[in-house]
Design an enzyme around this catalytic site. Structure first.
Site, PDB file in Angstrom:
ATOM      1  N   LYS A   1       0.767  -1.305   0.059  1.00  0.00           N
ATOM      2  CA  LYS A   1       0.052   0.067   0.157  1.00  0.00           C
ATOM      3  C   LYS A   1       1.034   1.404  -0.084  1.00  0.00           C
ATOM      4  O   LYS A   1       0.759   2.084  -0.724  1.00  0.00           O
ATOM      5  CB  LYS A   1      -0.770  -0.071   1.382  1.00  0.00           C
ATOM      6  N   ASN A   2       1.865   1.100   0.748  1.00  0.00           N
ATOM      7  CA  ASN A   2       2.653   2.601   1.016  1.00  0.00           C
ATOM      8  C   ASN A   2       3.693   2.804   0.076  1.00  0.00           C
ATOM      9  O   ASN A   2       4.312   3.833  -0.003  1.00  0.00           O
ATOM     10  CB  ASN A   2       3.229   2.740   2.547  1.00  0.00           C
TER      11      ASN A   2
ATOM     12  N   ARG B   1      -4.417  10.870   4.215  1.00  0.00           N
ATOM     13  CA  ARG B   1      -3.215  11.849   4.528  1.00  0.00           C
ATOM     14  C   ARG B   1      -2.320  11.953   3.422  1.00  0.00           C
ATOM     15  O   ARG B   1      -1.749  12.817   2.850  1.00  0.00           O
ATOM     16  CB  ARG B   1      -2.569  11.540   6.123  1.00  0.00           C
TER      17      ARG B   1
ATOM     18  N   CYS C   1      -4.964  13.024  13.200  1.00  0.00           N
ATOM     19  CA  CYS C   1      -5.586  11.626  12.914  1.00  0.00           C
ATOM     20  C   CYS C   1      -5.134  10.685  14.051  1.00  0.00           C
ATOM     21  O   CYS C   1      -4.693  11.368  14.982  1.00  0.00           O
ATOM     22  CB  CYS C   1      -4.891  11.020  11.609  1.00  0.00           C
TER      23      CYS C   1
ATOM     24  N   ARG D   1       0.667  14.256  13.624  1.00  0.00           N
ATOM     25  CA  ARG D   1       1.309  14.379  12.391  1.00  0.00           C
ATOM     26  C   ARG D   1       1.352  15.650  11.550  1.00  0.00           C
ATOM     27  O   ARG D   1       0.344  15.914  10.470  1.00  0.00           O
ATOM     28  CB  ARG D   1       0.270  13.301  11.551  1.00  0.00           C
TER      29      ARG D   1
ATOM     30  N   LYS E   1      14.385  15.406  11.292  1.00  0.00           N
ATOM     31  CA  LYS E   1      14.070  14.076  11.842  1.00  0.00           C
ATOM     32  C   LYS E   1      13.738  13.162  10.525  1.00  0.00           C
ATOM     33  O   LYS E   1      13.488  13.773   9.644  1.00  0.00           O
ATOM     34  CB  LYS E   1      12.805  14.022  13.224  1.00  0.00           C
ATOM     35  N   VAL E   2      13.486  11.931  10.806  1.00  0.00           N
ATOM     36  CA  VAL E   2      13.231  11.227   9.736  1.00  0.00           C
ATOM     37  C   VAL E   2      11.590  11.047   9.145  1.00  0.00           C
ATOM     38  O   VAL E   2      10.915  10.860  10.113  1.00  0.00           O
ATOM     39  CB  VAL E   2      13.578   9.658  10.061  1.00  0.00           C
ATOM     40  N   SER E   3      11.240  11.354   8.136  1.00  0.00           N
ATOM     41  CA  SER E   3       9.950  11.497   7.704  1.00  0.00           C
ATOM     42  C   SER E   3       9.751  10.799   6.289  1.00  0.00           C
ATOM     43  O   SER E   3      10.373  11.217   5.458  1.00  0.00           O
ATOM     44  CB  SER E   3       9.454  12.924   7.710  1.00  0.00           C
ATOM     45  N   VAL E   4       8.933  10.041   6.241  1.00  0.00           N
ATOM     46  CA  VAL E   4       8.944   9.035   4.880  1.00  0.00           C
ATOM     47  C   VAL E   4       8.020  10.148   3.925  1.00  0.00           C
ATOM     48  O   VAL E   4       8.548  10.421   2.927  1.00  0.00           O
ATOM     49  CB  VAL E   4       7.756   7.976   5.326  1.00  0.00           C
TER      50      VAL E   4
ATOM     51  N   ASP F   1       4.305   0.370  11.888  1.00  0.00           N
ATOM     52  CA  ASP F   1       3.395  -0.050  11.694  1.00  0.00           C
ATOM     53  C   ASP F   1       3.061  -1.429  11.925  1.00  0.00           C
ATOM     54  O   ASP F   1       2.188  -2.208  11.405  1.00  0.00           O
ATOM     55  CB  ASP F   1       3.199  -0.119   9.901  1.00  0.00           C
TER      56      ASP F   1
ATOM     57  N   ILE G   1       7.867   6.684  17.082  1.00  0.00           N
ATOM     58  CA  ILE G   1       7.554   7.503  15.947  1.00  0.00           C
ATOM     59  C   ILE G   1       6.265   8.288  16.054  1.00  0.00           C
ATOM     60  O   ILE G   1       6.266   9.653  15.751  1.00  0.00           O
ATOM     61  CB  ILE G   1       7.216   6.300  14.825  1.00  0.00           C
TER      62      ILE G   1
ATOM     63  N   ARG H   1      -8.910  -0.668   4.633  1.00  0.00           N
ATOM     64  CA  ARG H   1      -7.892   0.415   3.717  1.00  0.00           C
ATOM     65  C   ARG H   1      -6.519  -0.300   3.377  1.00  0.00           C
ATOM     66  O   ARG H   1      -6.014   0.192   2.496  1.00  0.00           O
ATOM     67  CB  ARG H   1      -7.729   1.368   4.815  1.00  0.00           C
TER      68      ARG H   1
HETATM   69  N1  EPU Z   1       6.688  14.762  11.278  1.00  0.00           N
HETATM   70  C1  EPU Z   1       6.742  15.885  11.607  1.00  0.00           C
HETATM   71  N2  EPU Z   1       6.477  16.701  10.552  1.00  0.00           N
HETATM   72  C2  EPU Z   1       6.334  16.351   9.121  1.00  0.00           C
HETATM   73  C3  EPU Z   1       6.124  15.035   8.953  1.00  0.00           C
HETATM   74  C4  EPU Z   1       6.213  14.188  10.026  1.00  0.00           C
HETATM   75  O1  EPU Z   1       6.953  16.371  12.744  1.00  0.00           O
HETATM   76  O2  EPU Z   1       6.238  17.347   8.266  1.00  0.00           O
HETATM   77  C5  EPU Z   1       6.504  13.468  12.277  1.00  0.00           C
HETATM   78  C6  EPU Z   1       5.309  12.717  12.362  1.00  0.00           C
HETATM   79  O3  EPU Z   1       4.349  13.526  13.305  1.00  0.00           O
HETATM   80  C7  EPU Z   1       5.900  11.603  13.034  1.00  0.00           C
HETATM   81  C8  EPU Z   1       7.328  11.291  12.271  1.00  0.00           C
HETATM   82  O4  EPU Z   1       7.630  12.744  11.643  1.00  0.00           O
HETATM   83  O5  EPU Z   1       5.887  11.707  14.204  1.00  0.00           O
HETATM   84  C9  EPU Z   1       7.118  10.327  11.108  1.00  0.00           C
HETATM   85  O6  EPU Z   1       6.256  10.710  10.313  1.00  0.00           O
HETATM   86  P1  EPU Z   1       6.308  10.120   8.652  1.00  0.00           P
HETATM   87  O7  EPU Z   1       6.181  11.627   7.952  1.00  0.00           O
HETATM   88  O8  EPU Z   1       7.427   9.423   8.394  1.00  0.00           O
HETATM   89  O9  EPU Z   1       4.896   9.756   8.632  1.00  0.00           O
HETATM   90  P2  EPU Z   1       3.791   9.478   7.236  1.00  0.00           P
HETATM   91  O10 EPU Z   1       4.786   9.603   6.032  1.00  0.00           O
HETATM   92  O11 EPU Z   1       2.980  10.279   7.403  1.00  0.00           O
HETATM   93  C10 EPU Z   1       4.050   7.228   6.727  1.00  0.00           C
HETATM   94  C11 EPU Z   1       3.171   5.807   6.480  1.00  0.00           C
HETATM   95  C12 EPU Z   1       2.715   5.525   7.672  1.00  0.00           C
HETATM   96  C13 EPU Z   1       3.838   5.099   8.768  1.00  0.00           C
HETATM   97  C14 EPU Z   1       5.101   6.441   8.714  1.00  0.00           C
HETATM   98  C15 EPU Z   1       5.933   5.928   9.665  1.00  0.00           C
HETATM   99  C16 EPU Z   1       2.330   6.296   4.211  1.00  0.00           C
HETATM  100  C17 EPU Z   1       1.132   6.552   3.350  1.00  0.00           C
HETATM  101  N3  EPU Z   1       2.280   6.263   5.449  1.00  0.00           N
HETATM  102  O12 EPU Z   1       3.434   8.084   7.017  1.00  0.00           O
HETATM  103  O13 EPU Z   1       1.827   4.457   7.594  1.00  0.00           O
HETATM  104  O14 EPU Z   1       3.616   4.948   9.882  1.00  0.00           O
HETATM  105  O15 EPU Z   1       5.304   6.617   7.383  1.00  0.00           O
HETATM  106  O16 EPU Z   1       6.740   5.041   9.164  1.00  0.00           O
HETATM  107  O17 EPU Z   1       3.432   5.831   3.799  1.00  0.00           O
HETATM  108  C18 EPU Z   1      -0.153   2.844   7.749  1.00  0.00           C
HETATM  109  O18 EPU Z   1       0.306   2.403   6.676  1.00  0.00           O
HETATM  110  O19 EPU Z   1      -0.904   2.196   8.696  1.00  0.00           O
HETATM  111  C19 EPU Z   1       0.602   4.166   8.133  1.00  0.00           C
HETATM  112  C20 EPU Z   1       0.196   5.033   9.158  1.00  0.00           C
END
Ligand code: EPU
Length: 429
Positions: A22-23, A102, A126, A131, A171-174, A316, A338, A408
């Site tokens: 999915k991701n 999101r 959420c 987030r 920090k690390v953000s996907v 996850d 995270i 989902r």
């Molecule tokens: N964060 C910030 N600022 C930003 C972006 C992120 O502070 O601008 C923080 C977040 O609040 C969190 C941390 O950084 O504390 C990591 O968040 P990240 O951005 O890595 O998460 P994401 O990109 O929103 C994706 C996956 C999530 C998964 C996370 C972490 C997708 C569609 N979503 O979310 O998947 O948990 O990376 O690996 O790829 C799921 O599939 O159930 C799911 C929630």
């Protein structure tokens, strides 16, 4: 609304085919905004989130064709999706759509790169945490965009196009890594993304972008170096197998006992999960066809785990591991680093008889001898599936409400588990 009923106690034996991730599928679909030519994706999972993103992208003017199943093809093969963004009809991503998922916020980078403007609704909070998207916005500013927030929308403009930049994430953000990468491939000049997320899904997107003509070095590492190009072409790309689905079914088999082959799973994406499962006393073999999980009578041992960005233990899979550890012979410690609020499953697992105590970001899971079926529900995808894992071992009947969370992210969950002998039935609402 549909519900899922589980009658616990059956061992699992057989084969579970792993679907496309999915991701990875979601950002790959968004990549199609970057080219007027057709992007063809195969192994696309059939999930509610994929269907929703289809609608969102169609709103931007993308033509999407999904090829049906071909004769002789097995049921586990994903969809083939052709996406063509010949012209972008609309650079607005409205609140009604972005608030439902999101990841649709990630259209910001490609729209800016291709059209020089974008108006994207802020996604809002959420269930698993606040987030924020501050890192996405800073990255776009560093690439030369002007950003304003008006009426709940991010208004982004880059009249003269985006310019390469040196981006260092604190920090690390996907999501922010996806955004910066998708914008930088069409920016003028060189971009470096330091402290990039190295999740396999980002590597998959980068590899697809390279097929489209992007110039990217450092793929799969935490430093991506990009030389911008003026245009990208179409390409054909297959979505990687879902490592979170793999980890989830591995824990299902570990919990219920038995012997299950997770077909097409990529063990290389699951190092931390496999290590933890072996510590817990579950046998994991990496074989040609995928990953084989077996447990025949051995007790589950407690573990100590912190979630972390890849290659660490994935957030996850945290809820699923917690469900597994509810029946270990001792106390496990699971720390969520995270997301600040990703423990909604704790109260629901307690309804089945689990003994879990929360101390800030850490859960202390005291193993119990027996779980008992009950009515449960959860407010997010991974929390919901943790209840399935617990239900497989609970005595009697577990009824999981709000199944739409499961839909989902898990394709035909009840069919995959039933095929291995679990008593899992969907009850239509
Ligand atoms: N964060 C910030 N600022 C930003 C972006 C992120 O502070 O601008 C923080 C977040 O609040 C969190 C941390 O950084 O504390 C990591 O968040 P990240 O951005 O890595 O998460 P994401 O990109 O929103 C994706 C996956 C999530 C998964 C996370 C972490 C997708 C569609 N979503 O979310 O998947 O948990 O990376 O690996 O790829 C799921 O599939 O159930 C799911 C929630």
């Amino acid at each position: 609304m549909d519900r899922i009923r589980i009658r616990g106690g059956n061992r699992l034996n057989g084969t579970i085919p792993i679907s496309g991730a999915k991701n990875a599928a979601l950002p790959l679909m968004i990549v199609s905004l970057l080219t007027p030519e057709t992007l063809t994706l195969s192994n696309v999972p059939r999930l509610a989130d994929v269907r929703l993103l289809q609608r969102i992208l169609q709103n931007h003017g993308i033509d999407i064709m999904v090829a049906g199943k071909r004769p002789g093809q097995n049921g586990a093969a994903g969809d083939v999706m052709h996406l063509t963004a010949r012209e972008i009809a609309d650079t607005t991503a409205p609140y009604e759509l972005v608030s439902k998922m999101r990841a649709s916020f990630w259209v910001l980078g490609p729209l800016l790169a291709r059209c020089g403007e974008a108006r994207v609704s802020l996604p809002g909070g959420c269930a698993i945490g606040t987030r924020p998207v501050d890192m996405h916005l800073t990255a776009m500013e560093q690439l030369g965009a002007e950003i304003a927030i008006e009426g709940g929308y991010v208004i982004a403009r880059a009249r003269k196009g985006l310019k390469g930049a040196h981006i260092r994430f604190d920090k690390v953000s996907v999501g922010a890594t996806h955004a910066a990468l998708m914008a930088a491939v069409l920016a003028d000049g060189d971009t470096v993304i330091e402290n990039a997320a190295a999740e396999p899904e980002i590597g998959d997107v980068a590899e697809c972008l390279v097929k489209m003509g992007a110039r990217i070095e450092g793929i799969h590492s935490t430093e991506l170096r990009i030389r911008g190009v003026t245009s990208l072409s179409g390409a054909t790309h297959s979505v990687i197998p879902d490592r979170i689905e793999t980890g989830t079914y591995a824990m299902c088999a570990g919990m219920a006992g038995g012997d299950v082959l997770l077909k097409d799973a990529n063990a290389g994406h699951l190092g931390a999960v496999i290590d933890v499962m072996r510590q817990a006393g579950i046998d994991v073999d990496v074989v040609n066809e995928g990953v084989r999980i077996h447990r025949n009578g051995a007790a589950l041992r407690p573990v100590t785990v912190d979630t972390a960005p890849f290659p660490g233990f994935p957030t996850d899979c945290q809820a699923q591991l917690m469900a597994l550890m509810t029946m270990a012979t001792g106390t496990s410690t699971i720390r969520e680093t995270i997301f600040e609020n990703r423990f909604m499953h704790v109260q629901e697992l307690a309804r089945l008889g689990a003994d879990i105590h929360l101390h800030g970001d850490t859960a202390e899971v005291r193993g119990v001898r027996k779980l008992t079926g009950a009515q449960v529900m959860a407010t997010d995808l991974r929390a919901s599936v943790s209840l399935v894992i617990a239900g497989l071992a609970a005595a009697g009947e577990t009824m999981i409400n709000r199944v739409y969370h499961l839909d989902r992210g898990f394709e035909t969950l009840e069919e995959k588990l039933s095929a291995c002998g679990a008593d899992v039935t969907r009850i239509s609402g």
